[in-house]
Design an enzyme around this catalytic site. Structure first.
Site, mmCIF file in Angstrom:
data_model
loop_
_atom_site.group_PDB
_atom_site.id
_atom_site.type_symbol
_atom_site.label_atom_id
_atom_site.label_comp_id
_atom_site.label_asym_id
_atom_site.label_seq_id
_atom_site.Cartn_x
_atom_site.Cartn_y
_atom_site.Cartn_z
ATOM 1 N N ASP A 1 0.799 -1.243 0.000
ATOM 2 C CA ASP A 1 0.000 0.000 0.000
ATOM 3 C C ASP A 1 0.832 1.295 0.000
ATOM 4 O OD1 ASP A 1 -1.922 -1.938 0.203
ATOM 5 O OD2 ASP A 1 -2.859 -1.185 2.017
ATOM 6 N N ASP B 1 -4.542 -0.778 -1.817
ATOM 7 C CA ASP B 1 -5.848 -0.695 -1.183
ATOM 8 C C ASP B 1 -6.737 -0.101 -2.279
ATOM 9 O OD1 ASP B 1 -6.909 -1.281 1.385
ATOM 10 O OD2 ASP B 1 -7.039 0.850 1.892
ATOM 11 N N HIS C 1 -10.624 0.581 -2.885
ATOM 12 C CA HIS C 1 -11.997 0.531 -2.392
ATOM 13 C C HIS C 1 -13.009 1.152 -3.356
ATOM 14 C CE1 HIS C 1 -10.433 -0.687 1.450
ATOM 15 N NE2 HIS C 1 -9.894 0.476 1.748
ATOM 16 N N HIS D 1 -10.715 6.833 1.396
ATOM 17 C CA HIS D 1 -9.325 6.727 0.933
ATOM 18 C C HIS D 1 -9.204 5.651 -0.133
ATOM 19 C CE1 HIS D 1 -9.692 3.525 3.935
ATOM 20 N NE2 HIS D 1 -8.728 2.912 3.272
ATOM 21 N N LYS E 1 -6.834 -5.008 -3.192
ATOM 22 C CA LYS E 1 -7.610 -5.579 -2.086
ATOM 23 C C LYS E 1 -8.565 -4.548 -1.512
ATOM 24 C CE LYS E 1 -4.015 -4.312 1.129
ATOM 25 N NZ LYS E 1 -4.842 -3.345 1.897
ATOM 26 N N CYS F 1 -2.205 -2.733 7.571
ATOM 27 C CA CYS F 1 -2.000 -3.642 6.439
ATOM 28 C C CYS F 1 -0.686 -4.411 6.509
ATOM 29 C CB CYS F 1 -2.177 -2.879 5.128
ATOM 30 S SG CYS F 1 -3.912 -2.393 4.929
HETATM 31 C C1 VGL Z 1 -4.790 0.702 5.647
HETATM 32 C C2 VGL Z 1 -6.357 1.607 7.048
HETATM 33 C C3 VGL Z 1 -7.330 1.470 6.079
HETATM 34 C C4 VGL Z 1 -3.366 0.302 5.434
HETATM 35 C C5 VGL Z 1 -5.742 0.556 4.664
HETATM 36 O O1 VGL Z 1 -2.914 0.246 4.269
HETATM 37 O O2 VGL Z 1 -2.674 0.035 6.430
HETATM 38 N N1 VGL Z 1 -5.101 1.216 6.836
HETATM 39 N N2 VGL Z 1 -7.007 0.952 4.892
HETATM 40 ZN ZN ZN Z 2 -8.433 0.892 3.328
#
Ligand code: VGL
Ligand code: ZN
Length: 209
Positions: A8, A46, A48, A81, A106, A151
């Site tokens: 990420d 990430d 979404h 995000h 993901k 993550c």
């Molecule tokens: C993450 C919070 C929400 C991460 C992803 O990449 O650690 N943290 N989504």
């Molecule tokens: Zn996230």
């Protein structure tokens, strides 16, 4: 065989992003320093949908940082995000993605979060990364990226559970630290679960030896 897993490293997790990780951009030079030592580099994103259940904006009356019950598990609510195809979801613009051979996205199911690069948070669905790494003959993964306490941590724990040797590069990760110390506790949890913790300067030597 070893793989480098970049977790990420996306604009929204950078200090000016939607879900800022302080000093998050410090992981980029560490990733760059390690890349030449690895034949296989995998990066996660990430990714979404806008109606994702981890966004506070999708739970009226809540705000980021609140915790809700989602199908029986505690879900921390976040600011919107890494919305699919938005600039915030892109890899950090200063990161060289040329050497990245495989990308895993993901958190795409609107109803469930997926901190880990391997499984969703309920362990119901795989992302396909376990099979991909096994097919490539990978037995050990080195983790760099964001965020240590979410993550990176869950990727490390699931990686061990899936049978990989997991090495967390301590100077190549940064934490959200909603509560002070979360990042350090995450590293300790990973260590207790069987992960090895190293610093990037030792990685090349370790891999030669
Ligand atoms: C993450 C919070 C929400 C991460 C992803 O990449 O650690 N943290 N989504
Ligand atoms: Zn996230």
């Amino acid at each position: 065989m070893d793989a480098l897993l970049l977790v990420d490293i996306q604009n929204d997790f950078m200090p000016t992003g939607a879900l800022p990780v302080s000093d998050g951009d410090a992981v980029v030079p560490v990733a760059h320093a390690l890349m030449p030592s690895f034949e296989l580099i995998v990066a996660t994103q990430d990714w979404h949908p806008a109606d994702h259940a981890s966004f506070a904006s999708n739970h009226p009356g809540t705000q980021p940082g609140d915790v809700v019950d989602l199908d029986g598990i505690d879900q921390v609510l976040w600011p919107d995000h890494c919305v699919q195809d938005s600039p915030g979801a892109s890899f950090h613009s200063g990161m060289d993605i040329g050497p990245v051979g495989h990308v895993v996205r993901k958190g795409t199911d609107p109803r469930i979060d997926s901190y880990s690069a391997f499984f969703d948070n309920l362990h119901l669905k795989e992302t396909g990364l376990v099979d991909f790494l096994r097919e490539q003959g990978v037995s050990r993964v080195y983790l760099v990226g964001l965020a240590t306490d979410y993550c990176v941590k869950f990727t490390a724990l699931d990686g061990v559970q899936a049978g990989f040797e997991v090495v967390v590069v301590a100077d190549g990760v940064r934490a959200v630290d909603l509560s002070p110390g979360d990042g350090e506790r995450a590293i300790e949890e990973a260590r207790s679960a069987g992960c090895t913790i190293v610093v990037s300067a030792d990685v090349a030597a370790r891999r030669r030896g």
